[in-house]
Design a protein around this motif. Structure first.
Motif, PDB file in Angstrom:
ATOM      1  N   VAL A   4       0.805  -1.175   0.006  1.00 42.50           N
ATOM      2  CA  VAL A   4      -0.180  -0.027  -0.163  1.00 42.50           C
ATOM      3  C   VAL A   4       0.761   1.305   0.133  1.00 42.50           C
ATOM      4  O   VAL A   4       0.436   2.204  -0.415  1.00 42.50           O
ATOM      5  CB  VAL A   4      -1.016   0.103   0.997  1.00 42.50           C
ATOM      6  N   GLY A   5       2.129   1.218   0.449  1.00 42.81           N
ATOM      7  CA  GLY A   5       2.925   2.172   0.438  1.00 42.81           C
ATOM      8  C   GLY A   5       4.242   1.965  -0.156  1.00 42.81           C
ATOM      9  O   GLY A   5       4.782   0.824  -0.326  1.00 42.81           O
ATOM     10  N   ASP A   6       4.625   3.029  -1.270  1.00 46.01           N
ATOM     11  CA  ASP A   6       5.652   2.781  -2.192  1.00 46.01           C
ATOM     12  C   ASP A   6       6.324   4.039  -2.376  1.00 46.01           C
ATOM     13  O   ASP A   6       5.696   4.743  -3.464  1.00 46.01           O
ATOM     14  CB  ASP A   6       5.170   2.028  -3.330  1.00 46.01           C
ATOM     15  N   LEU A   7       7.417   4.247  -1.850  1.00 46.16           N
ATOM     16  CA  LEU A   7       8.210   5.539  -2.119  1.00 46.16           C
ATOM     17  C   LEU A   7       9.620   4.874  -2.853  1.00 46.16           C
ATOM     18  O   LEU A   7      10.210   4.071  -2.608  1.00 46.16           O
ATOM     19  CB  LEU A   7       8.727   6.049  -0.655  1.00 46.16           C
ATOM     20  N   HIS A  59      20.969   5.692   5.835  1.00 48.00           N
ATOM     21  CA  HIS A  59      19.952   6.203   6.956  1.00 48.00           C
ATOM     22  C   HIS A  59      18.744   6.173   6.375  1.00 48.00           C
ATOM     23  O   HIS A  59      18.702   6.999   5.312  1.00 48.00           O
ATOM     24  CB  HIS A  59      20.199   7.399   7.704  1.00 48.00           C
ATOM     25  N   LEU A  60      17.586   5.760   6.919  1.00 47.08           N
ATOM     26  CA  LEU A  60      16.268   6.178   6.276  1.00 47.08           C
ATOM     27  C   LEU A  60      15.495   6.495   7.598  1.00 47.08           C
ATOM     28  O   LEU A  60      15.396   5.845   8.497  1.00 47.08           O
ATOM     29  CB  LEU A  60      15.507   5.169   5.649  1.00 47.08           C
ATOM     30  N   ILE A  61      14.908   7.779   7.828  1.00 48.15           N
ATOM     31  CA  ILE A  61      14.334   8.075   8.891  1.00 48.15           C
ATOM     32  C   ILE A  61      12.853   8.540   8.322  1.00 48.15           C
ATOM     33  O   ILE A  61      12.564   9.488   7.353  1.00 48.15           O
ATOM     34  CB  ILE A  61      15.029   9.564   9.618  1.00 48.15           C
ATOM     35  N   LYS A  62      11.723   8.210   9.294  1.00 39.77           N
ATOM     36  CA  LYS A  62      10.401   8.817   9.073  1.00 39.77           C
ATOM     37  C   LYS A  62      10.273   9.632  10.141  1.00 39.77           C
ATOM     38  O   LYS A  62      10.561   9.085  11.261  1.00 39.77           O
ATOM     39  CB  LYS A  62       9.633   7.430   9.135  1.00 39.77           C
ATOM     40  N   SER A  63       9.408  10.652   9.871  1.00 41.07           N
ATOM     41  CA  SER A  63       9.044  11.780  10.661  1.00 41.07           C
ATOM     42  C   SER A  63       7.710  12.277  10.445  1.00 41.07           C
ATOM     43  O   SER A  63       7.657  12.886   9.085  1.00 41.07           O
ATOM     44  CB  SER A  63      10.274  13.000  10.743  1.00 41.07           C
ATOM     45  N   GLY A  64       6.641  11.829  10.982  1.00 41.26           N
ATOM     46  CA  GLY A  64       5.432  12.079  10.638  1.00 41.26           C
ATOM     47  C   GLY A  64       5.106  11.379   9.349  1.00 41.26           C
ATOM     48  O   GLY A  64       5.173  10.227   9.017  1.00 41.26           O
ATOM     49  N   THR A  65       4.832  12.204   8.154  1.00 45.58           N
ATOM     50  CA  THR A  65       4.577  11.522   6.947  1.00 45.58           C
ATOM     51  C   THR A  65       5.629  11.569   5.849  1.00 45.58           C
ATOM     52  O   THR A  65       5.572  11.228   4.605  1.00 45.58           O
ATOM     53  CB  THR A  65       3.230  11.942   6.176  1.00 45.58           C
ATOM     54  N   ASP A  96       0.946   9.764   2.544  1.00 45.87           N
ATOM     55  CA  ASP A  96       0.045   9.843   3.169  1.00 45.87           C
ATOM     56  C   ASP A  96      -0.828   8.458   3.251  1.00 45.87           C
ATOM     57  O   ASP A  96      -2.266   8.588   3.482  1.00 45.87           O
ATOM     58  CB  ASP A  96      -0.998  10.853   3.112  1.00 45.87           C
ATOM     59  N   THR A  97      -0.496   7.195   2.811  1.00 46.51           N
ATOM     60  CA  THR A  97      -1.001   6.158   2.534  1.00 46.51           C
ATOM     61  C   THR A  97      -1.017   5.413   4.094  1.00 46.51           C
ATOM     62  O   THR A  97      -0.658   5.993   4.949  1.00 46.51           O
ATOM     63  CB  THR A  97      -0.331   5.064   1.709  1.00 46.51           C
ATOM     64  N   ASP A  98      -1.297   4.114   4.224  1.00 42.23           N
ATOM     65  CA  ASP A  98      -1.440   3.570   5.416  1.00 42.23           C
ATOM     66  C   ASP A  98      -0.128   3.441   6.166  1.00 42.23           C
ATOM     67  O   ASP A  98       1.007   3.524   5.523  1.00 42.23           O
ATOM     68  CB  ASP A  98      -1.640   1.990   5.052  1.00 42.23           C
ATOM     69  N   PRO A  99      -0.107   3.447   7.435  1.00 44.71           N
ATOM     70  CA  PRO A  99       1.158   3.766   8.169  1.00 44.71           C
ATOM     71  C   PRO A  99       1.952   2.305   7.937  1.00 44.71           C
ATOM     72  O   PRO A  99       1.335   1.254   7.683  1.00 44.71           O
ATOM     73  CB  PRO A  99       0.469   3.513   9.531  1.00 44.71           C
ATOM     74  N   LYS A 138      11.626   5.157  16.373  1.00 46.12           N
ATOM     75  CA  LYS A 138      11.633   6.801  16.560  1.00 46.12           C
ATOM     76  C   LYS A 138      12.451   7.333  15.527  1.00 46.12           C
ATOM     77  O   LYS A 138      13.366   6.767  14.900  1.00 46.12           O
ATOM     78  CB  LYS A 138      12.030   7.246  17.921  1.00 46.12           C
ATOM     79  N   ALA A 139      12.206   8.684  15.134  1.00 47.02           N
ATOM     80  CA  ALA A 139      13.173   9.495  14.221  1.00 47.02           C
ATOM     81  C   ALA A 139      14.348   9.958  15.056  1.00 47.02           C
ATOM     82  O   ALA A 139      14.118  10.460  16.092  1.00 47.02           O
ATOM     83  CB  ALA A 139      12.432  10.434  13.751  1.00 47.02           C
ATOM     84  N   LEU A 140      15.586   9.567  14.613  1.00 48.79           N
ATOM     85  CA  LEU A 140      16.714  10.031  15.161  1.00 48.79           C
ATOM     86  C   LEU A 140      16.918  11.601  15.003  1.00 48.79           C
ATOM     87  O   LEU A 140      16.586  12.143  13.817  1.00 48.79           O
ATOM     88  CB  LEU A 140      17.912   9.235  14.681  1.00 48.79           C
ATOM     89  N   SER A 141      17.300  12.111  16.066  1.00 50.99           N
ATOM     90  CA  SER A 141      17.940  13.398  15.776  1.00 50.99           C
ATOM     91  C   SER A 141      18.836  13.794  15.216  1.00 50.99           C
ATOM     92  O   SER A 141      19.771  12.589  15.036  1.00 50.99           O
ATOM     93  CB  SER A 141      18.039  14.381  17.148  1.00 50.99           C
ATOM     94  N   SER A 142      19.142  15.022  14.557  1.00 45.27           N
ATOM     95  CA  SER A 142      20.504  15.046  13.634  1.00 45.27           C
ATOM     96  C   SER A 142      21.716  14.818  14.697  1.00 45.27           C
ATOM     97  O   SER A 142      22.638  14.133  14.256  1.00 45.27           O
ATOM     98  CB  SER A 142      20.540  16.591  13.444  1.00 45.27           C
ATOM     99  N   ALA A 143      21.710  15.088  15.791  1.00 43.30           N
ATOM    100  CA  ALA A 143      22.798  14.885  16.766  1.00 43.30           C
ATOM    101  C   ALA A 143      23.101  13.230  16.787  1.00 43.30           C
ATOM    102  O   ALA A 143      24.143  12.809  16.838  1.00 43.30           O
ATOM    103  CB  ALA A 143      22.694  15.389  18.052  1.00 43.30           C
TER     104      ALA A 143
END
Length: 158
Positions: A54-57, A72-78, A95-98, A133-138
């Motif tokens: 359902v999701g395909d990026l 690195h692959l980071i997801k933050s929100g959408t 904005d597809t299924d989580p 969780k999404a990692l911070s820049s630091a």
């Protein structure tokens, strides 16, 4: 998610994930894979057994061969942000299924659960990590620096 990867040759295949294959039942999960047909890195997922992804990026990506790359692959929100050696190589919104969070299938590296398809990725891995969780820049820089010297990369000043 993050990992160090040393790609020996580029061929269609799974880098990391727990869902792939031509069998529709294999598609409850996620997969980060390279497709040689268009030179793109894909992140695909599904929450439902027996459904298509359902999701395909996708992100155009031409990695250097026979050298260590910190990915690195980071997801933050959408928003999904792709990094190579701590530099942004692209960003996509969905904005597809989580993405699925409770999975029973094991993670696979360089492997396709549908052995008949031949979608194996010829690479070496080190320090593979998947976060909730999404990692911070630091945090991202700290993790990159942790492996940089061992993999022949320059440490980034924080």
């Amino acid at each position: 998610m993050e990992f160090w990867i040393n790609i020996q040759e580029l061929a269609t295949g799974v880098l990391i994930g727990n869902a792939w294959g031509s069998s529709i039942t294999d598609r409850a999960g996620w997969s980060l894979y390279w497709y040689t047909g268009d030179g793109k890195l894909y992140l695909s997922w599904s929450n439902v057994v027996g459904s298509s992804f359902v999701g395909d990026l996708s992100q155009t990506w031409t990695p250097d061969l026979n050298t260590w790359i910190h990915f690195h692959l980071i997801k933050s929100g959408t928003t999904f942000t792709f990094y190579e050696n701590n530099a942004v190589i692209g960003s996509s919104m969905s904005d597809t299924d989580p993405m699925p969070t409770e999975l029973t299938k094991p993670f696979r590296l360089s492997s396709d659960p549908d052995d008949s398809a031949g979608n194996f990725f010829n690479a070496r891995y080190d320090e593979v990590r998947v976060y909730h969780k999404a990692l911070s820049s630091a945090e991202r820089i700290q993790n990159y620096n942790h492996g940089a010297v061992a993999h022949g990369k320059t440490v980034i000043e924080e």
